[in-house]
Design a protein around this motif. Structure first.
Motif, PDB file in Angstrom:
ATOM      1  N   ILE A   1       1.754  -7.687  -4.599  1.00 19.15           N
ATOM      2  CA  ILE A   1       0.954  -7.435  -5.808  1.00 19.15           C
ATOM      3  C   ILE A   1       0.955  -8.682  -6.687  1.00 19.15           C
ATOM      4  O   ILE A   1      -0.087  -9.069  -7.223  1.00 19.15           O
ATOM      5  CB  ILE A   1       1.464  -6.188  -6.556  1.00 19.15           C
ATOM      6  CG1 ILE A   1       1.131  -4.933  -5.741  1.00 19.15           C
ATOM      7  CG2 ILE A   1       0.850  -6.102  -7.955  1.00 19.15           C
ATOM      8  CD1 ILE A   1       1.798  -3.668  -6.238  1.00 19.15           C
TER       9      ILE A   1
ATOM     10  N   ASP B   1       6.283  -5.050  -1.456  1.00 17.31           N
ATOM     11  CA  ASP B   1       5.037  -4.591  -2.080  1.00 17.31           C
ATOM     12  C   ASP B   1       4.853  -5.247  -3.444  1.00 17.31           C
ATOM     13  O   ASP B   1       3.753  -5.686  -3.780  1.00 17.31           O
ATOM     14  CB  ASP B   1       5.032  -3.070  -2.218  1.00 17.31           C
ATOM     15  CG  ASP B   1       4.799  -2.359  -0.890  1.00 17.31           C
ATOM     16  OD1 ASP B   1       4.500  -3.033   0.125  1.00 17.31           O
ATOM     17  OD2 ASP B   1       4.918  -1.123  -0.873  1.00 17.31           O
TER      18      ASP B   1
ATOM     19  N   PRO C   1      -0.014  -2.266  -0.731  1.00 19.53           N
ATOM     20  CA  PRO C   1      -0.586  -3.572  -1.080  1.00 19.53           C
ATOM     21  C   PRO C   1      -1.040  -4.375   0.143  1.00 19.53           C
ATOM     22  O   PRO C   1      -2.112  -4.983   0.128  1.00 19.53           O
ATOM     23  CB  PRO C   1       0.553  -4.272  -1.819  1.00 19.53           C
ATOM     24  CG  PRO C   1       1.306  -3.150  -2.447  1.00 19.53           C
ATOM     25  CD  PRO C   1       1.258  -2.038  -1.431  1.00 19.53           C
TER      26      PRO C   1
ATOM     27  N   ARG D   1      -1.692  -5.912 -13.478  1.00 24.71           N
ATOM     28  CA  ARG D   1      -0.736  -5.370 -12.500  1.00 24.71           C
ATOM     29  C   ARG D   1      -0.766  -3.837 -12.566  1.00 24.71           C
ATOM     30  O   ARG D   1      -0.837  -3.167 -11.537  1.00 24.71           O
ATOM     31  CB  ARG D   1       0.671  -5.889 -12.800  1.00 24.71           C
ATOM     32  CG  ARG D   1       1.749  -5.142 -12.025  1.00 24.71           C
ATOM     33  CD  ARG D   1       3.116  -5.713 -12.307  1.00 24.71           C
ATOM     34  NE  ARG D   1       3.436  -6.751 -11.356  1.00 24.71           N
ATOM     35  CZ  ARG D   1       3.801  -6.510 -10.107  1.00 24.71           C
ATOM     36  NH1 ARG D   1       3.884  -5.279  -9.670  1.00 24.71           N
ATOM     37  NH2 ARG D   1       4.083  -7.488  -9.299  1.00 24.71           N
TER      38      ARG D   1
ATOM     39  N   LEU E   1      -3.929  -2.497 -10.950  1.00 24.18           N
ATOM     40  CA  LEU E   1      -3.896  -2.651  -9.503  1.00 24.18           C
ATOM     41  C   LEU E   1      -2.960  -1.623  -8.862  1.00 24.18           C
ATOM     42  O   LEU E   1      -3.306  -1.007  -7.854  1.00 24.18           O
ATOM     43  CB  LEU E   1      -3.482  -4.079  -9.127  1.00 24.18           C
ATOM     44  CG  LEU E   1      -3.565  -4.441  -7.651  1.00 24.18           C
ATOM     45  CD1 LEU E   1      -4.947  -4.168  -7.070  1.00 24.18           C
ATOM     46  CD2 LEU E   1      -3.175  -5.898  -7.451  1.00 24.18           C
ATOM     47  N   VAL E   2      -1.824  -1.396  -9.482  1.00 26.55           N
ATOM     48  CA  VAL E   2      -0.882  -0.392  -8.971  1.00 26.55           C
ATOM     49  C   VAL E   2      -1.526   0.995  -9.002  1.00 26.55           C
ATOM     50  O   VAL E   2      -1.418   1.771  -8.045  1.00 26.55           O
ATOM     51  CB  VAL E   2       0.449  -0.431  -9.747  1.00 26.55           C
ATOM     52  CG1 VAL E   2       1.317   0.776  -9.439  1.00 26.55           C
ATOM     53  CG2 VAL E   2       1.198  -1.725  -9.446  1.00 26.55           C
TER      54      VAL E   2
END
Length: 135
Positions: A81, A77, A54, A40, A43-44
């Protein structure tokens, strides 16, 4: 230069992008993101570096996008995610990260914008389209 590609070898655009990176003289770190999904946090960070929301990184074709009802604007968002973490196939590809930036390389020749050596000569993509490297 350090180059990382979040790659799906079943995707023609991803294969073309990887080949262009290699044609530029770089050997990237290849992350098969379907086997090793980003965390996570990663990805953020990628979304932030690419200046994307996202929803902009969601892939629809060949994914559970419709089954999950991801068209519905109710999803935050953070929830989107969560879906991408649970179903990495929802992450559009390829994502390329270099010292010059990060991007979703669609079309594949966009990757030339963030490579040290964008001069790859004449490159023929899998669909027969010819791409000229930047000078």
């Amino acid at each position: 230069m350090t180059v990382t590609i979040y790659h799906n070898p079943a995707c023609g655009t991803s294969r073309n992008t990887l080949a262009m990176i290699r044609a530029s003289g770089e050997e990237p770190e290849v992350i098969l993101y379907l086997k090793t999904p980003p965390s996570r946090e990663t990805l953020v960070k990628l979304l932030g570096r690419m200046k994307m929301k996202p929803r902009d990184l969601l892939r629809r074709r060949g994914t559970p996008y419709d089954e999950l009802g991801l068209d519905d604007p109710k999803w935050s968002d953070d929830e989107l995610i969560d879906f991408m973490i649970a179903h990495p196939i929802l992450i559009e590809r390829p994502i390329v990260v270099t010292d010059k930036g990060a991007m979703l390389a669609r079309p594949s020749e966009k990757v030339l914008e963030i490579l040290d050596n964008p001069e790859i000569g004449s490159f023929t993509k899998e669909d027969g389209e010819v791409v000229k490297g930047k000078k």
